[in-house]
Scaffold this motif. Sequence first.
Motif, PDB file in Angstrom:
ATOM      1  N   ARG A   1      38.938   1.361 -16.572  1.00  0.00           N
ATOM      2  CA  ARG A   1      39.992   0.939 -15.664  1.00  0.00           C
ATOM      3  C   ARG A   1      41.375   1.441 -16.066  1.00  0.00           C
ATOM      4  NH1 ARG A   1      43.508  -2.328 -16.575  1.00  0.00           N
ATOM      5  NH2 ARG A   1      43.660  -2.989 -14.420  1.00  0.00           N
TER       6      ARG A   1
ATOM      7  N   ALA B   1      37.148  -2.660 -12.721  1.00  0.00           N
ATOM      8  CA  ALA B   1      36.409  -1.400 -12.573  1.00  0.00           C
ATOM      9  C   ALA B   1      34.916  -1.684 -12.639  1.00  0.00           C
ATOM     10  CB  ALA B   1      36.794  -0.423 -13.672  1.00  0.00           C
TER      11      ALA B   1
ATOM     12  N   THR C   1      34.238   3.330 -10.111  1.00  0.00           N
ATOM     13  CA  THR C   1      34.592   4.552 -10.830  1.00  0.00           C
ATOM     14  C   THR C   1      33.343   5.066 -11.529  1.00  0.00           C
ATOM     15  OG1 THR C   1      35.194   3.477 -12.914  1.00  0.00           O
ATOM     16  CG2 THR C   1      36.924   3.672 -11.254  1.00  0.00           C
ATOM     17  N   ARG C   2      33.242   6.354 -11.666  1.00  0.00           N
ATOM     18  CA  ARG C   2      32.056   6.906 -12.322  1.00  0.00           C
ATOM     19  C   ARG C   2      31.925   6.424 -13.758  1.00  0.00           C
ATOM     20  NH1 ARG C   2      32.908  12.214  -9.214  1.00  0.00           N
ATOM     21  NH2 ARG C   2      31.329  11.981  -7.596  1.00  0.00           N
TER      22      ARG C   2
END
Length: 51
Positions: free
Chosen positions: A20, A29, A15-16
């Motif tokens: 999470r 994450a 994920t950028r």
Amino acid sequence: MRAPAESGERVRAVTRSGRREALPAGVEAVAGDLNRPESVRGRWTAYEHCS
């Protein structure tokens, strides 16, 4: 990603933000941006599926 995590498999999601909140329980994450390969390089050594 929910099914593998629920079955006990180790699951990572890129994920950028690295947060999470929206991910299912048991999913780790990892911060990174797939449009910037240098941001994800070295985050893992092997994977079976990427979607």
